[in-house]
Design an enzyme around this catalytic site. Sequence first.
Site: not given
Ligand code: C6P
Length: 422
Positions: A139, A216, A219, A242, A380
């Site tokens: 991401h 990370d 997910q 999430k 993203c």
């Molecule tokens: N993905 C998606 O629709 P934040 O925004 O900090 O809570 O998470 C960022 C992020 C980082 N790593 C991974 C693997 C992610 O999936 C995400 C967030 C969302 O897939 C919003 S772009």
Amino acid sequence: MAEVDASVMVGSSHTVEPFDVQRIREDFPILRQTVRDKPLVYLDNAATTQKPQSVIDTLLQYYGAQNANIHRAVYKLSVKATALYEEARRKVRAFINAGRVEEIVFTGGTTDAINLVAQSYVRPLVGPGDEILLTELEHHSNIVPWQLVCEQTGASLKVVPINDAGEVPLDSFCELLSDRTKFVAIGHVSNALGTVNPVAEMVAAAHERGVRVLVDGAQGMPHMPVDVADLDCDFYAFSGHKVFGPTGVGALYARYELLEKMPPYRGGGDMIKSVSFDRTIYNDIPYKFEAGTPNIAGVIGMGAALDYVSAIGMQRIANYEHELLEHANEVFASLSSVRVIGTSSNKASVMSFVIENVHPHDVGTIMDQHGIAVRTGHHCAQPVMQRFGVPATVRASFAFYNTKDEIDALASAIDEVISVFG
Ligand code: C6P
């Protein structure tokens, strides 16, 4: 406050009860609504998850009866708010099996946690000629913070390519680990494709070379039990929203001995023991990394969310979601003109796809007419799109409150798209 069914309260390894998804859905008030006179079919869980009543009630209770700033005052309300905030830290520690509560730093989310590690741990560690190893699955939140460090230090990025199934082959990863590698940052589960990375094996390979690893976990956390001791990772980042908690909050797990040595990431209130113009003494960990008034309600709400999923059992959630994914695989196999992107045998419940000659945004618009919420775009994760030669995909991402009927509704809507554009 809505309560979880007694059958669901039984721990995953002891229960023989079937997974009662209809009962679980009752805990999520938003799922009762209709969109354009159709029941909402919410399939954008990778973007953010819906909140159970217990989390909503926790937030109401906090703002209605418990709100005060924390760590700063001796009056009863502040002491109570502080206790709730610190209790949430203990919940996170237990949930991911970290060794010590000091290893849990509250952050604004995954992105914030990764930036913290990038600036506080990796930036001082690297210089020209050094490499930070990532994968092509990442991401943007696990790419751009490292690009910033490279710009600041002269280090460079190395990227492990993915294969046609959307997997990171372990041997390709090991081949790119070298004497120049000073840090590894990998996703647990790909948000764009659902691929689950062999994180424990990747960590072990990096550790053999003495290289520290950030995972990370944005997910990973919602879909499976996470045990940082088993993974043996050095850092694990995740977001509350999430995992059925509030937005704008998350946590970083980091090894005690690393956190102790890391300089603060941000300066301000609460991260100090004393301040004068001559000398500031920083607070102990983890407070050293929590400058300013944090998202107190968010942290407490995130704790309530972890209680909620723990009561169901993360392994039961993983098993049920696997059934959903298998059903989706079967249904998608009979759809003509649909190309599924990301076909790893080890996947979380994500279906990313394109339909021949139809732009994903048009697919998303027709889905919306049916009350079906899916994400369309690059998610993203533009390097993943580039790898598969598509500008965007349609992504349906399932949570444990989704049903096979909802997947069938998605398939019917896809059929309609194909007939409209076909
Ligand atoms: N993905 C998606 O629709 P934040 O925004 O900090 O809570 O998470 C960022 C992020 C980082 N790593 C991974 C693997 C992610 O999936 C995400 C967030 C969302 O897939 C919003 S772009």
